[in-house]
Design an enzyme around this catalytic site. Structure first.
Site, PDB file in Angstrom:
ATOM      1  N   HIS A  59       0.826  -1.216   0.000  1.00 39.19           N
ATOM      2  CA  HIS A  59       0.000   0.000   0.000  1.00 39.19           C
ATOM      3  C   HIS A  59       0.858   1.264   0.000  1.00 39.19           C
ATOM      4  O   HIS A  59       0.662   2.176  -0.795  1.00 39.19           O
ATOM      5  CB  HIS A  59      -0.875   0.055   1.254  1.00 39.19           C
ATOM      6  CG  HIS A  59      -1.814  -1.092   1.428  1.00 39.19           C
ATOM      7  ND1 HIS A  59      -2.922  -1.271   0.659  1.00 39.19           N
ATOM      8  CD2 HIS A  59      -1.794  -2.120   2.314  1.00 39.19           C
ATOM      9  CE1 HIS A  59      -3.582  -2.354   1.051  1.00 39.19           C
ATOM     10  NE2 HIS A  59      -2.909  -2.892   2.059  1.00 39.19           N
TER      11      HIS A  59
HETATM   12  O1  RIB Z   1      -4.864   0.474   4.904  1.00 37.85           O
HETATM   13  C1  RIB Z   1      -3.639   0.436   4.378  1.00 37.85           C
HETATM   14  C2  RIB Z   1      -2.780   1.190   5.328  1.00 37.85           C
HETATM   15  O2  RIB Z   1      -2.822   0.533   6.584  1.00 37.85           O
HETATM   16  C3  RIB Z   1      -1.392   1.323   4.976  1.00 37.85           C
HETATM   17  O3  RIB Z   1      -0.887   2.604   5.233  1.00 37.85           O
HETATM   18  C4  RIB Z   1      -0.727   0.256   5.780  1.00 37.85           C
HETATM   19  O4  RIB Z   1       0.320   0.701   6.566  1.00 37.85           O
HETATM   20  C5  RIB Z   1      -1.784  -0.385   6.555  1.00 37.85           C
HETATM   21  O5  RIB Z   1      -1.430  -1.036   7.636  1.00 37.85           O
END
Ligand code: RIB
Ligand code: CA
Length: 314
Positions: A239
């Protein structure tokens, strides 16, 4: 590209920090840590430890917020990110994180106001504080990148909400309302930015970077969680890395301009909302949402950056 990185490492935050440090076109001016995946204490130690591993303790680590603006008790995710946030890795007990004061963040921004961008891949509380404390300066920052939200796909914390927007929707709203220009990388793209176990092994076998061992260890830990929630993936989503990739590859990514808002009330707290009807009102604010990308280009770029020693991708 000079960036001030806000993060809550956290596994994919760690991979984003590593990507930023290894990327020849990115200059990390500082890392502002916060609560989120883990406590602000752990995320600060982890950020400092990652810098230390690469001999980059010259980059300041600034400790940010410890809880959301609402004051609602926060939830950490050791089952996803490991007991202290780096999967199976725990910084040595005697490791001392060198922490800089919050005020330093404003000095960094002020000195680099013409070309610094802000990238926030965690809960957005610390950044909202910055907009509150120094609005005239923060509104001068030309671009803010947020990992967060989920457009036309389910959330990852609730049925409608992604973790960063859910963690502090008041903070996210402050940024959406105050920042000059906001680019958002939501789950609808980041969920598809997958590193497989094979790719992690490939990087391990081909890199000499200081993070050689860490990459498969943390990604395989993360993948074990995703085996349960997304069976068959055989990997995990990057992500936060995707947000940095997007910063440098917007021309390769399908982006739409829409006014974005975030629900604050319980029930649909953290839901990201934008108008995707065929006929919609022309957006009033500079909000841009990443909607689609070329996976092959993304993952080849990620591998190349992690090879670090200039090794060629086979
Ligand atoms: O939802 C995705 C986010 O939460 C990202 O920033 C990642 O770190 C996760 O844990
Ligand atoms: Ca994060």
């Amino acid at each position: 590209m000079k960036i001030l990185l806000f993060a809550d490492p956290g596994i994919d935050d760690s991979l984003a920090i590593i990507y930023a440090l290894l990327h020849p076109e990115i200059e990390v001016m500082g890392i502002v840590t916060g609560y989120g995946n883990v406590s602000v204490f752990d995320s600060t130690r982890n950020a400092a430890y990652l810098l230390d591993l690469a001999g980059r303790s010259d980059i300041p680590v600034i400790r940010g917020a410890s809880q959301p603006l609402s004051g609602i008790p926060t939830t950490f995710y050791p089952e996803i990110h490991g007991p202290q946030g780096l999967g199976p890795i725990v910084p040595p007990a005697d490791f001392q994180a060198d922490v800089s004061p919050f005020e330093l963040m404003f000095e960094i921004i002020e000195e680099n106001i013409d070309d610094i961008v802000i990238v926030d891949v965690g809960r957005q509380t610390s950044l909202a504080f910055a907009f509150n404390l120094r609005p005239e300066l923060m509104e001068e920052v030309k671009e803010v990148y947020l990992m967060g939200g989920a457009f036309m796909v389910p959330g990852n914390v609730t049925d409608v909400a992604e973790a960063n927007f859910w963690g502090d929707p008041i903070a996210t709203s402050v940024i959406l309302n105050k920042a000059q220009k906001v680019y958002i990388t939501p789950l609808n793209v980041t969920n598809r930015a997958i590193i497989t176990r094979d790719i992690a092994t490939y990087i391990f076998n081909h890199t000499n970077s200081p993070y050689k061992k860490l990459i498969p260890e943390v990604t395989n830990y993360y993948a074990t969680f995703y085996d349960q929630v997304m069976p068959g993936l055989d990997g995990s989503p990057l992500h936060d890395v995707f947000t940095l990739y997007y910063l440098l590859n917007k021309d390769r990514t399908y982006t739409v301009k829409r006014d974005v808002r975030v629900a604050i009330v319980d029930g649909n707290r953290g839901q990201s909302i934008a108008d995707f009807r065929m006929v919609y009102k022309e957006p009033e604010r500079e909000h841009y949402i990443a909607m689609d990308f070329n996976y092959n280009h993304f993952i080849e770029d990620f591998i190349r950056i992690n090879l670090a020693d200039g090794g060629e991708l086979a």
